[in-house]
Write an enzyme that holds these catalytic residues in place. Structure first.
Site, PDB file in Angstrom:
ATOM      1  N   HIS A   1       2.080   3.579   1.847  1.00 22.35           N
ATOM      2  CA  HIS A   1       2.113   4.656   3.463  1.00 22.35           C
ATOM      3  C   HIS A   1       3.685   4.814   2.942  1.00 22.35           C
ATOM      4  O   HIS A   1       4.281   4.024   2.034  1.00 22.35           O
ATOM      5  CB  HIS A   1       1.720   4.260   4.388  1.00 22.35           C
ATOM      6  CG  HIS A   1       0.532   3.889   4.696  1.00 22.35           C
ATOM      7  ND1 HIS A   1      -0.018   3.583   6.048  1.00 22.35           N
ATOM      8  CD2 HIS A   1      -0.515   4.956   4.748  1.00 22.35           C
ATOM      9  CE1 HIS A   1      -1.433   4.155   6.148  1.00 22.35           C
ATOM     10  NE2 HIS A   1      -1.454   4.923   5.649  1.00 22.35           N
TER      11      HIS A   1
ATOM     12  N   GLU B   1       2.320  -8.300   9.402  1.00 20.34           N
ATOM     13  CA  GLU B   1       2.460  -6.926  10.705  1.00 20.34           C
ATOM     14  C   GLU B   1       2.277  -7.347  11.398  1.00 20.34           C
ATOM     15  O   GLU B   1       0.975  -7.622  11.992  1.00 20.34           O
ATOM     16  CB  GLU B   1       1.942  -5.358  10.078  1.00 20.34           C
ATOM     17  CG  GLU B   1       3.133  -4.975   8.894  1.00 20.34           C
ATOM     18  CD  GLU B   1       2.376  -3.512   8.888  1.00 20.34           C
ATOM     19  OE1 GLU B   1       2.717  -2.781   8.288  1.00 20.34           O
ATOM     20  OE2 GLU B   1       1.158  -2.989   8.755  1.00 20.34           O
TER      21      GLU B   1
ATOM     22  N   HIS C   1      -7.267  -1.946   4.964  1.00 21.87           N
ATOM     23  CA  HIS C   1      -5.886  -0.797   5.552  1.00 21.87           C
ATOM     24  C   HIS C   1      -6.524   0.465   4.922  1.00 21.87           C
ATOM     25  O   HIS C   1      -6.801   0.924   5.395  1.00 21.87           O
ATOM     26  CB  HIS C   1      -5.117  -1.657   5.395  1.00 21.87           C
ATOM     27  CG  HIS C   1      -3.716  -0.889   6.014  1.00 21.87           C
ATOM     28  ND1 HIS C   1      -3.641  -0.068   7.205  1.00 21.87           N
ATOM     29  CD2 HIS C   1      -2.465  -0.563   5.938  1.00 21.87           C
ATOM     30  CE1 HIS C   1      -2.947   0.364   7.765  1.00 21.87           C
ATOM     31  NE2 HIS C   1      -1.545   0.149   6.709  1.00 21.87           N
TER      32      HIS C   1
ATOM     33  N   HIS D   1       7.761  -5.742  11.511  1.00 23.03           N
ATOM     34  CA  HIS D   1       7.432  -4.834  11.807  1.00 23.03           C
ATOM     35  C   HIS D   1       6.556  -4.344  12.860  1.00 23.03           C
ATOM     36  O   HIS D   1       5.465  -4.163  13.370  1.00 23.03           O
ATOM     37  CB  HIS D   1       6.158  -4.518  10.298  1.00 23.03           C
ATOM     38  CG  HIS D   1       5.998  -2.605  10.312  1.00 23.03           C
ATOM     39  ND1 HIS D   1       4.999  -2.105  10.649  1.00 23.03           N
ATOM     40  CD2 HIS D   1       6.922  -1.824  10.344  1.00 23.03           C
ATOM     41  CE1 HIS D   1       5.045  -0.465   9.854  1.00 23.03           C
ATOM     42  NE2 HIS D   1       6.360  -0.509  10.284  1.00 23.03           N
TER      43      HIS D   1
ATOM     44  N   HIS E   1       0.885  -0.971   0.039  1.00 23.17           N
ATOM     45  CA  HIS E   1      -0.033  -0.277  -0.149  1.00 23.17           C
ATOM     46  C   HIS E   1       1.070   1.626  -0.373  1.00 23.17           C
ATOM     47  O   HIS E   1       2.008   0.999  -0.029  1.00 23.17           O
ATOM     48  CB  HIS E   1      -0.999   0.056   1.073  1.00 23.17           C
ATOM     49  CG  HIS E   1      -0.492  -0.012   2.893  1.00 23.17           C
ATOM     50  ND1 HIS E   1       0.401  -1.348   2.598  1.00 23.17           N
ATOM     51  CD2 HIS E   1      -0.107   0.848   3.192  1.00 23.17           C
ATOM     52  CE1 HIS E   1       0.323  -0.737   4.609  1.00 23.17           C
ATOM     53  NE2 HIS E   1       0.524  -0.137   4.038  1.00 23.17           N
TER      54      HIS E   1
ATOM     55  N   ASP F   1       6.169   3.921   4.978  1.00 19.63           N
ATOM     56  CA  ASP F   1       6.680   3.147   5.891  1.00 19.63           C
ATOM     57  C   ASP F   1       7.375   1.986   4.716  1.00 19.63           C
ATOM     58  O   ASP F   1       7.227   1.228   5.418  1.00 19.63           O
ATOM     59  CB  ASP F   1       6.543   3.340   7.497  1.00 19.63           C
ATOM     60  CG  ASP F   1       5.294   2.915   7.571  1.00 19.63           C
ATOM     61  OD1 ASP F   1       4.369   3.214   6.286  1.00 19.63           O
ATOM     62  OD2 ASP F   1       5.075   2.417   8.315  1.00 19.63           O
ATOM     63  N   HIS F   2       6.416   2.090   3.460  1.00 19.09           N
ATOM     64  CA  HIS F   2       6.231   0.457   2.870  1.00 19.09           C
ATOM     65  C   HIS F   2       6.502   1.438   0.965  1.00 19.09           C
ATOM     66  O   HIS F   2       6.969   0.254   0.841  1.00 19.09           O
ATOM     67  CB  HIS F   2       4.490   0.553   3.091  1.00 19.09           C
ATOM     68  CG  HIS F   2       4.763  -0.263   4.073  1.00 19.09           C
ATOM     69  ND1 HIS F   2       4.494  -1.282   3.991  1.00 19.09           N
ATOM     70  CD2 HIS F   2       3.659   0.054   5.221  1.00 19.09           C
ATOM     71  CE1 HIS F   2       4.177  -2.159   6.129  1.00 19.09           C
ATOM     72  NE2 HIS F   2       3.222  -1.014   6.152  1.00 19.09           N
TER      73      HIS F   2
END
EC number: 3.1.27.-
Lengths: 547, 969
Positions: A64, A186, A151, A397, A62, A66-67
């Protein structure tokens, strides 16, 4: 199968080697650092040689940061030309976020050695968009399939399959019973079981409502996409229901574009938005207006959504500094904050902050934390495992102590082995690969026709010869095997001497044993499987089997 | 190309001719109705390729076949079946066989043997499956032939080993539908195969194909539905199926488990991996609860729904379903519910600042935490938090059903239900409010819960608010703060949505009468009285003030000390409200107030309502003085009607009764008036005016009788007789009037005939009631019947005239409960000056919102009528889903009416009103009344033979200003 996580406390980047294929799952960046540590150290992957040769594909779950934050760096600056897979909404939104982040770091902070706009564009050209439930054949053996994960907009979980080995990588979702070899999930909230979403929402609305009624200002630091839209809709509907007048602002820039994408990808949103969409598109806000910097000094109550979400830079930090001194005001942190950010500091109860330039900022405003994260809590992860029935689970994570607890629980409940590799650690997981063998239809039919009718409940014994040739396995009839290999038929004879004490005549005894054996053999071996002959010879009996 | 097409057309044409020719010839030969079999035979013989044959068969299937020729057709089809090599044609033939055996009146046992024979040689799996389907049809057509069924079941059992899932599917379906149900019959019918159908089906519970597994479970359920008692042994098998990979299997398995739990609730099953044993129903409950967190939402909905009907489950298990533990970083966290409860029990009123203290408390022993619950634990917590609202609704419904049967569970689930009031989907909110209302007799709301409940009052949806008012009517509140809070919120609601006025007043009425002791300490504050100072008199027209007074007066009814706290103007206001809003303000015993308390005179026993008495007395008077002189009777009737109408307005509970009787008396009055016209003494053509009066009276009586019959709920057959009798009199009057005014005898013949028929049907329908009708019109008429039938129309008219004059006035007995159907259009309000503009030729949607009371079957009978200024009328049937049912006897119609018209030069008003359609078929006496003339006069409805007979407008028309603009070019 190997799994390997990159260093970095809270960015996600996982390398999976499955049956000789290397797949990178997510390519995140760390928000807390402003130096080299913010990107994963890709030199871990391969010391020499190009990344493209080593990696078969990259999958982004996705949008975000941090991804996906390190993606342009990885593809353009480090150099990777292979395919990158993500869903359509992710592909649409990801570049906006990256560009936004780039602007903050480069234009505002004046940093160099960062990716450029052109790099983002080039990187996006390498992206292949996938649909839900679409099976994409990356190469002849490697295939990936996306499942819906609620999510954030466009989030998906991926099933990666090579032959019969498979890995599922997920944030949170419902899944079918696909029984993968490994489930990577996660575990940020590994030790938390949350109250219902409704309760949390009600609490949130109550807090906002009360502050506004008191005449205070509410600051909600958010990331431009995802939770922000959800909260906007929540407040918008609440304002409409309660007929409130206080203004709600959304810091500009991203809003328009982001909402546009939400409108576009309405089918990816939650049930409520989809349901009400027919009467009214939820993203055409009535009460929410664009924010201007000057508004922050306006008197009277207001609610402001400002970016970025962890109060580490940008507009949200500016507003926070302005409002922090008044105890009537409130800041609501709607998500997780990384260590080192202002958000994390105030959440952990710090009341005096040291800002840039040795300034001390006293925080008098109320600080509230609302867990609106759509990450699965412990229960959700357990449920996911129950549904997917994986053979192994890998937790990523999250904090080690919390993961330890969850690991113990998973092993206890489901009796599957669970791993939680530390950063930079490689985990090896043994799988039982199944090897497909082709069987000719003629042989199969002939073999099934023999003996009792097929019964679903009992395994059935069949005869044939296994032929390993040209890297493939085939099951063929013995005659054909001989023919193909150009071999002549050989007869092997096994003999074994058995002494029998019997008072009867030799011939009579012989006949009895013969009949008995014949019956017994017929029962479990069928003549065509090899000419079994029971021969009666002088003084001894022989059972011969010919292949 | 064109030439080619032409050629084809000719070809087809010639073909058709040939067929007809063939038909004709067969007709000649057999002298029966045209048989289709021969034509089909010819067609099939002609077919050169399978595709052709298929085409013929498809064409053939479109036309129905007569019962007589079915067998012949079947023979021909079978003949072709054996010859045919192509599987698709055979498949079509097989399906046609099934279709044909469905023909009404045809007994398919003659073709069964052939159908079974075909099975034997068939190789194609699809055709086999189709043939089995045909056999199923044949079997269901022969329900009372056990041997045939037995045979079919045996055939099916034989094919159960087929390798195709389709065939196995059909076999199981057939066994499920035709398998022997009674044990005894099975034994008589000897065969072993049929002996244990359950075992055969059970063996397929672990078939390799999920579709077959599903079919097996469905077959088992089918057997259960047909009355076979399933064996308990199946239970363990079914439990294994709950873990199936496929959702349809799991879904069916959940049903099966539920069925078994209802069959063997008390038997004991062991818990695997322990030595304990529990009741089967508890075990099943646990298993179904487990399915509430299944991966597929279809299964989740199914499981949640079924939970509601498992009322035998022990309370211990039931309460586990609401189990919920939270933790944060391995420390126990209290749920919002627990926090709220604690605040309450510590005596601290929620200040708002306390909500934040959800900081994690004690450390949890990591071993003791059970992350994934087994069995019943937290099933409803999951269900109510599901992401799909279908699951949530199902869970709320189940919760409702369980809570209704268990008060302790009701108390426990309250927190969760209240929580649902804030759901994001309106349907869920509404459903949970309704649920709460249904269980309200079992519960008392805590303050914090009331707080959440009342917060919903600000909801913009009218449905929600009204449901909530309804809920508050029957809620128990525990403290005086609660009452105060409720009042404050309701007043807030009133200022925000003034249209809710009536509903809020009603709500406060009940709230007051339920909690007199809690209201008492609040009175001084509510009336803002002061011990020393006089406070200004509040505005009497303020709805908020009226609301407060309604609450207080209703509380004062059972709290005699309260009036002492009232100030002077309160008493004045009481007198005013008692008169103007008598349905909301009860009679009070006020000290020193003769004026008010005189309404309850001490001589009458308190339980006898004086107004009821008045009603009866006035009726008595009318009936007893009916032999007065005509003038006196007329006057008496007029006065009584006026009195009754006024009574109806004053006393809402008697309104139905009063109106009903008033209407009846009105009819009588009209009849008397009509009979006293001078018309009867003078030559007919001279008195056209009077003539018009009499016929108008007849028409009106007819209309009123229809109203009496269909607009009131609670009308019993005794009343129906009287109503029909009145109608008969009206028809007689009509006949007489026509006879006087028309020349010639011819038209009278038909009318007389019709009238006599009606008398006849009246006699047939109400034969049992006739003894009560001594001296009435119909009684006399029936005595004269033999004469009437034989005499000429003119004589008939004469007889009728005298009988009508001589007949006595029938006494109308009153039923226990009588309510008049009423409708009130809330929206459109009809006050808008802004015309609704739309482009002519296009449609505009007009929102209509109306409340209906005492309407039986509103879905079928209520219509919306739109009258355009040009006299054009449009009748709209609202969708059944547009009717909501907020309470017993009440309905709410929220619908959209589509308007359209050609362009107008200026805006104009249209009329919208509600009609009550009736059909004499549905009438209580279940008679067929021939069409009456007046219903034709209502242009709204084309009277159809068997459909609606007519409509009664039962709401005030509302005017809507509209303006169709000409379309812009």
């Amino acid at each position: 199968m190997f799994c390997w996580c990159f260093p970095g406390v809270s960015l996600v980047c996982i390398l999976v080697s499955i049956a000789g294929k290397n797949v990178m799952l997510d390519c995140g960046m760390h928000m807390g650092y402003n130096d080299d540590r913010r990107f994963p150290d890709f030199s871990y992957i391969t010391q020499n040689g190009r990344l493209t040769d080593f990696l078969d594909c990259v999958i982004i779950s996705h949008f975000h940061l941090d991804h996906c934050g390190a993606l342009p760096y990885f593809s353009e600056m480090v150099g990777y030309d292979g395919p990158i897979y993500m869903t359509h909404p992710t592909k649409a939104i990801c570049p906006i976020l990256l560009e936004d982040y780039r602007k903050i770091t480069v234009d505002k902070k004046g940093e160099t050695n960062f990716f450029t706009s052109q790099m983002i564009k080039d990187c996006m050209k390498k992206v292949v968009a996938v649909h839900l439930h679409q099976t994409v054949q990356v190469d002849e053996e490697l295939e990936i399939k996306a499942y819906y994960a609620g999510h954030v907009l466009g989030a998906a979980m991926f099933q990666i399959r090579v032959g019969c080995e498979s890995v599922v990588y997920t944030v949170t979702a419902w899944i079918d019973k696909c029984r993968p070899d490994l489930l990577i999930t996660e575990s940020t909230y590994a030790t938390t079981i949350r109250d219902s979403k409704r309760c949390r929402e009600r609490d949130f609305l109550k807090k906002v409502h009360e502050t506004v009624e008191r005449g205070g200002k509410v600051l909600i630091p958010v990331f431009a996409l995802g939770r922000a839209q959800e909260l906007c809709i929540l407040l918008e509907t609440f304002w409409e229901r309660m007929n409130l007048k206080a203004p709600i602002y959304f810091s500009t820039g991203l809003t328009e574009k982001a909402n546009h994408y939400y409108k576009l990808f309405i089918t990816w949103t939650n049930q409520k938005i989809r349901k009400t969409f027919v009467q009214r598109n939820m993203f055409e806000f009535k009460h929410i207006k664009a924010f201007d910097r000057a508004f922050a000094d306006n008197p009277g109550p207001m609610v402001v959504f400002a970016t970025p979400g962890m109060l580490h830079a940008g507009q949200s930090l500016q507003i926070f500094r302005k409002w922090a001194g008044n105890e009537k005001n409130m800041v609501i942190m709607p998500g997780y904050c990384v260590q080192g950010t202002v958000g994390h500091k105030i959440l952990s109860g710090q009341r005096k902050l040291e800002m840039e330039g040795r300034q001390i900022l006293e925080v008098k405003m109320q600080v509230e934390y609302m867990s609106f994260s759509a990450h699965a809590d412990a229960k959700g992860i357990m449920q996911l495992i129950r549904q997917a029935e994986p053979r192994n689970v890998l937790l990523v994570h999250g904090e080690a102590k919390k993961m330890e607890f969850l690991k113990q629980k998973i092993e206890q409940e489901f009796n599957v082995s669970c791993f939680m590799p530390a950063n930079g650690e490689t985990t090896t997981i043994l799988t039982n690969p199944c090897i497909p063998v082709d069987i000719s239809l003629g042989l199969l039919k002939r073999e099934t026709a023999i003996g009792p009718a097929p019964d679903a409940k009992k395994p059935k014994l069949m005869h044939g010869s296994l032929l390993m040739k040209d890297n493939s396995f085939r099951l063929v009839s013995p005659e054909q095997a001989l023919k193909e290999l150009g071999l002549a038929e050989h007869q092997l004879r096994f003999t074994c001497r058995v002494h029998i004490q019997d008072p009867r005549k030799e011939h009579e005894t012989g006949l009895r044993v013969y009949n008995h054996l014949k019956g017994a053999i017929q029962w479990w071996l069928h003549p065509p499987a090899g000419a079994d002959v029971v021969q009666l010879e002088q003084g001894s009996w022989r059972r011969c089997s010919f292949l | 190309m064109a030439a080619h097409l032409k050629k084809r057309v000719y070809e087809e044409f010639t073909k058709v001719v040939q067929q007809q020719h063939e038909d004709l010839s067969t007709k000649k030969l057999r002298l029966t109705k045209p048989s289709k079999s021969a034509a089909l035979h010819v067609d099939l013989c002609k077919a050169t390729s399978p595709a052709d044959a298929l085409q013929y068969l498809l064409q053939f299937a479109r036309k129905p076949v007569e019962v007589e020729s079915v067998e012949g057709v079947v023979r021909i089809l079978l003949e072709h079946y054996y010859k045919e090599n192509d599987a698709s044609v055979r498949l079509k033939i097989a399906s046609l066989l099934g279709l044909l055996s469905k023909t009404a009146g045809f007994s398919p046992d003659c073709i069964m043997d052939d159908a079974i024979n075909t099975l034997q040689n068939e190789k194609s799996h699809q055709v086999l499956a189709q043939l089995l389907d045909t056999l199923l049809v044949i079997g269901t057509k022969l329900p009372d032939n056990p041997s045939v069924r037995m045979r079919l079941v045996e055939v099916a059992c034989k094919h159960l080993t087929d390798s195709s899932h389709g065939v196995r599917n059909k076999c199981l379906q057939l066994i499920g539908c035709l398998g022997p149900v009674e044990k005894g019959v099975a034994k008589e019918a000897e065969s072993q195969a049929a002996k244990d159908v359950q075992k055969i089906i059970g063996d397929h519970f672990n078939d390799q194909d999920p579709r077959v597994r599903t079919a097996a479970i469905k077959a088992m359920l089918q057997l259960h539905e047909r009355g076979l008692k399933l064996q308990q042994a199946i239970y363990s098998q079914a439990c294994k199926l709950l873990a199936d990979d496929y959702e349809q299997v799991r879904s069916a398995a959940v049903q099966l488990i539920w069925v078994l739990s209802q069959l063997y609730p008390e038997s004991i099953v062991p818990i695997p991996s322990s030595n304990e044993e529990i009741r089967l129903v508890d075990d099943a409950f646990g298993k179904i609860c487990h399915m509430v967190s299944d991966g597929s939402w279809v299964v989740r909905v199914q499981a949640a729904k079924l939970l509601g009907s498992m009322q035998q489950v022990s309370s211990h298990f039931l309460e586990q379903t609401l189990d919920k533990k939270l933790m944060s970083d391995l420390r126990r966290k209290r749920t919002a519910h627990e926090r709220a409860k604690e605040l309450y029990s510590s005596g601290e009123f929620s200040s708002g600042r306390k909500w934040g203290d959800d900081a994690p408390k004690e450390e949890i022993d990591t071993g003791a935490v059970n992350l994934i619950e087994s069995g019943a634990c937290g099933a409803f917590v999951h269900g109510l938090e599901d992401e799909m609202y279908e699951v949530r609704i199902a869970a709320v419904e189940a919760l409702c059903m369980l809570a209704q049967s268990s008060p302790s569970f009701a108390e426990k689930c309250l927190d969760f239900l209240v929580d649902m009031f804030n759901d994001e989907i309106e349907e869920v909110r509404l459903q949970s409010i309704h649920t709460m209302r249904k269980i309200s007799h079992n519960i008392t709301l805590r303050e914090d819960q009331l707080d959440t409940v009342l917060a919903v009052l600000e909801d913009s949806s009218r449905d929600i608010r009204e449901a909530l008012h309804e809920l508050l009517c029957c809620t128990n509140v525990s403290t005086k703060e609660g009452i105060h809070l409720a009042l404050v919120e309701l007043l807030k609601n009133l200022t925000k949505y003034p249209t809710d006025r009536e509903s809020i007043w009603k709500c406060l009425k009940f709230l007051g009468s339920r909690h007199p002791t809690l209201v008492l300490p609040l009175v001084p504050e509510l009336l803002s009285t002061h011990p020393f100072f006089d406070t200004p008199e509040p505005d009497m027209d303020d709805p908020a003030y009226i609301a407060v007074l309604v609450l207080i007066f209703n509380a004062a009814k059972s709290c005699p000390t309260m009036p002492a706290l009232f100030s002077d103007h309160t008493f004045r206001h009481y007198a005013y409200l008692r008169d103007s809003l008598s349905h909301l303000v009860p009679p009070l015993r006020l000290p020193g107030r003769k004026l008010v308390s005189s309404a309850v005179s001490p001589s009458i026993t308190p339980n006898e309502d004086p107004s009821q008495q008045f009603l009866h007395q006035s009726l008595e008077r009318v009936y007893s003085f009916q032999h007065l002189d005509p003038r006196g009777i007329q006057e008496l009737l007029e006065f009584t009607i006026r009195d009754l109408q006024r009574l109806g307005e004053l006393q809402s509970e008697l309104a139905g009764m009063a109106d009903f009787t008033a209407t009846y008396l009105q009819c009588q009055l009209l009849l008397i008036k009509a009979l006293q016209e001078k018309l009867w003494n003078v030559a007919a053509p001279l008195y056209l005016k009077q003539n018009a009066l009499a016929s108008a009276a007849a028409k009106q009586i007819l209309e009123e009788t229809y109203k009496m019959e269909f607009m009131y709920s609670g009308v019993e057959s005794r009343q129906v007789v009287i109503i029909h009798h009145m109608r008969l009199q009206a028809k007689a009057l009509q006949l007489i009037v026509t006879a006087r005014t028309t020349r010639g005898v011819e038209p009278l013949f038909g009318m007389c005939e019709k009238f006599l028929q009606e008398v006849d049907s009246f006699q047939r329908c109400f034969i049992s009631e006739l003894p009560h009708m001594q001296g009435s019109f119909v009684d006399k008429l029936l005595d004269l019947m033999p004469r009437l039938v034989t005499s000429k129309p003119s004589e008939v008219v004469k007889i009728l005239q005298t009988t009508l004059r001589q007949s006595t006035f029938l006494h109308l007995p009153l039923p226990e409960q009588l309510h008049r159907a009423t409708a009130n259009i809330i929206e459109p309000t009809g006050e808008s000056d802004n015309p609704l503009r739309f482009t002519s030729g296009l449609v505009v949607a007009l929102d209509v919102d109306a409340t209906l009371e005492h309407v039986q079957d509103p879905q079928g009978s209520v219509k919306v009528q739109v009258l355009y200024p040009d006299g054009q009328a449009q009748l709209i049937h609202p969708k059944p889903a547009d009717f909501r049912n907020p309470g017993p006897g009440r309905h709410r119609l929220i619908t959209q009416v589509y308007l359209s018209h050609t362009a107008w030069t200026e805006p104009c008003q249209i009329e919208v009103r509600l009609l009550l359609a009736y059909n004499s078929n549905r009438s209580k006496a279940s008679t067929r009344i021939p069409k009456s003339t007046w219903s034709e006069s209502l242009e709204a409805l084309p009277p159809s033979e068997n459909g609606i007979e007519g409509t009664i407008p039962f709401s005030k028309p509302v005017k809507v200003y509209i303006m169709p603009k000409p379309a812009r070019r």
